[in-house]
Design an enzyme around this catalytic site. Sequence first.
Site, PDB file in Angstrom:
ATOM      1  N   ASP A  50      -2.081  16.843 -39.692  1.00 20.64           N
ATOM      2  CA  ASP A  50      -2.045  15.636 -40.517  1.00 20.64           C
ATOM      3  C   ASP A  50      -2.272  14.429 -39.615  1.00 20.64           C
ATOM      4  OD1 ASP A  50      -1.438  13.483 -42.174  1.00 20.64           O
ATOM      5  OD2 ASP A  50       0.151  14.557 -43.229  1.00 20.64           O
ATOM      6  N   HIS A  75      -3.229  15.836 -44.525  1.00 20.98           N
ATOM      7  CA  HIS A  75      -2.335  15.128 -45.436  1.00 20.98           C
ATOM      8  C   HIS A  75      -2.495  15.596 -46.882  1.00 20.98           C
ATOM      9  CE1 HIS A  75       0.574  11.985 -45.970  1.00 20.98           C
ATOM     10  NE2 HIS A  75      -0.147  11.368 -46.887  1.00 20.98           N
ATOM     11  N   SER A 107       4.234  11.675 -49.094  1.00 21.50           N
ATOM     12  CA  SER A 107       3.751  10.568 -48.272  1.00 21.50           C
ATOM     13  C   SER A 107       4.724   9.394 -48.402  1.00 21.50           C
ATOM     14  CB  SER A 107       2.332  10.190 -48.690  1.00 21.50           C
ATOM     15  OG  SER A 107       1.723   9.394 -47.721  1.00 21.50           O
ATOM     16  N   TYR A 115       6.755   7.478 -56.503  1.00 18.22           N
ATOM     17  CA  TYR A 115       5.962   7.040 -55.349  1.00 18.22           C
ATOM     18  C   TYR A 115       6.394   5.639 -54.918  1.00 18.22           C
ATOM     19  CZ  TYR A 115       2.028   6.363 -52.195  1.00 18.22           C
ATOM     20  OH  TYR A 115       1.260   6.135 -51.071  1.00 18.22           O
TER      21      TYR A 115
END
Length: 678
Positions: A615, A650, A531, A451
Amino acid sequence: MTKIETVIENFHGTDVVDPYRWLENSDVEEVKNWVDDQNEKTKNYLATYPEREIVKEKLRKSWNYPKYSVPQKEGNYIYFHKNDGLQNQAVFYRTQDLKSTDLEVIIDPNTLNEEGTAAITNLAFTKDGDRLAYGVSFNGSDWQEIRIRNLQTGKDESEVIKWCKFSSIAWNEEGSGFYYNRFPEPGTVDPEEESNYNRVYWHTVGTVQEEDVLIYEDATDKELSFNPIMSDDYRYLILSVWKGTENKSRIYYRDEQSEAGFVHLLADDDGEYSFIGNEGKLFYFTTNYGASKEKIIAVHLDRPGKEHWIDIIPEQEDVLSFAKIFNKQFVVCYLHNAHYKLSMYDLEGQFQKEVSLPDYISISELTGKKTASTMFIGYTSYLVPVTIAHYDFEKDELETVFNSSELFETAGYETTQVFYPSKDGTRIPMFLTHRKGLELTRENPVLLYGYGGFNVSLTPAFSPSQRMWIEAGGVYAVANLRGGGEFGEEWYKAGTLGHKQNVFDDFIAAAEWLIKQNYTNSKKLAIMGGSNGGLLVATCVTQRPDLYGAALCLVPVTDMLRYHKFTVGRYWVTDYGNAETNKEHFEFMYKYSPLHNVKKGVEYPPTLVTTADTDDRVVPWHAMKFAATLQAEQQGNNPILLRVEKNAGHGLGKPTVKIIEEQTDMYSFLFKTLGVEV
């Protein structure tokens, strides 16, 4: 091949070509047809994998176990969420005895719409436990409606509070109403301003929203947001003031027994402050001011100057993740090398004890009351789903309440932690989960996840999909990259703005280390992220396409030059920068922006890009334009696929049936591409 309609924009003297700008118009029929065509191609490709139904059945089996939230005691009842296994949404129950099978349904979101996409997103009880304000989100949207349930009658009040997003609810002591924050009603501002001008309102139960009273706004700074909190004694209304994802906040407060307005208690924009609780006028906060790894301070309302602050629990070697006050003492959760430890201190800051918990876990939640002598703890690991335990402070006893671990074998698997050097020599931790006795043959399929942003810490967590992966002989690797919060503010800052390349270097180094240590080879190594992690994967695919055998690029940010113009993209400027207004930012953002660094004639790895058509956090055109660009420039026959989920956002509140379908496609893609036997 996707149609090209070239748009050229000049950024600080550099012309930037955007050939797929037309895909941003998601409501246009031509774009909808293009999405349908992409979905059809992806479906047809995955249909050639003969074991897809076996993957789906294994996922259904892995998912089919009871899942509980951490209970909370309110009034005479104990409340918790429970999903029996394959329900689309968890049901909210209450009981007076957790050992009883007699559970009362309070809210069943599965009945709120036919698609199963209604999710409970916010809960706030009155002091007496007779009323509950709760948020409902539909189709994965960040927007939510607030409703009020009378827990004595079991029915909702007539009013519905709208235009809420990232909102808080703070009841008064009597339970006659609550403070909440919301954004402007659509139509009262320009569409691009609908996530600006956050305001705090007071709502009286039984009245319509139009009668709500404006409590606070700041017209001089439209980007500020305000989350209301009630102090422990209900005397003070506190506003936690924030701007986007910046790791800073302010604290304002108002004495509810006074006619005076809000006092700007901590308003120098010099750090992040989180309210823990209060003893009269003595307020306790966690803060990173003067403490990269956070500490607990006390601030007296009559002597608020920094020279009067008291360091209750000074900064430690480990990062202070969060703290609460239960049993009139601090319960403090620390991050030790990206996994959790739980310690207790008295209100003077003296260490009391550490709660004995397993290694390599995450604490999902703690619930309790300031004066209560018990609390509930939820914890999980890569091998075990969330376990719920009840802790008695006086007896120092931890009793398991809900436990699904017996449904999953742990003896034959293990999680270890390694540290590897990044490009600049920085030591990066990485968790490895796999079968015990794994042979380092260079032939093991490895799924590497990352991430690296927004101060988010990647800590151990259970996933049925990843369980299936390791049961098939795979290695699941999680790298704790810079940009996250695993080691405090300095670690986070080292992965932001002009230092963002560190994040990509850390991830690439993880892949290289796994290959060098003979866990796998580049043809058997897949990378995955969502993301901001989708940005990570997209960037690493463009920077080192030779290093991976497959890529799962999930709900990604890919256009670093235009992301801030849509929905809540402006929130991310403190992490990424603003290429439009800042020439220096443009130079480092353009250098790595995935959409702008796809090269013609390069063989990119097999890649599955995912998004959802509704989203409203990372708008779907990021994924669409990136997939179109990769498809156009790809050299060779490796598939570049796009999967667009319909009526989903999302990821928030996604129903189980859609999760399993999506995970089936993702892991079928991996198994097929890497040649893994399911």
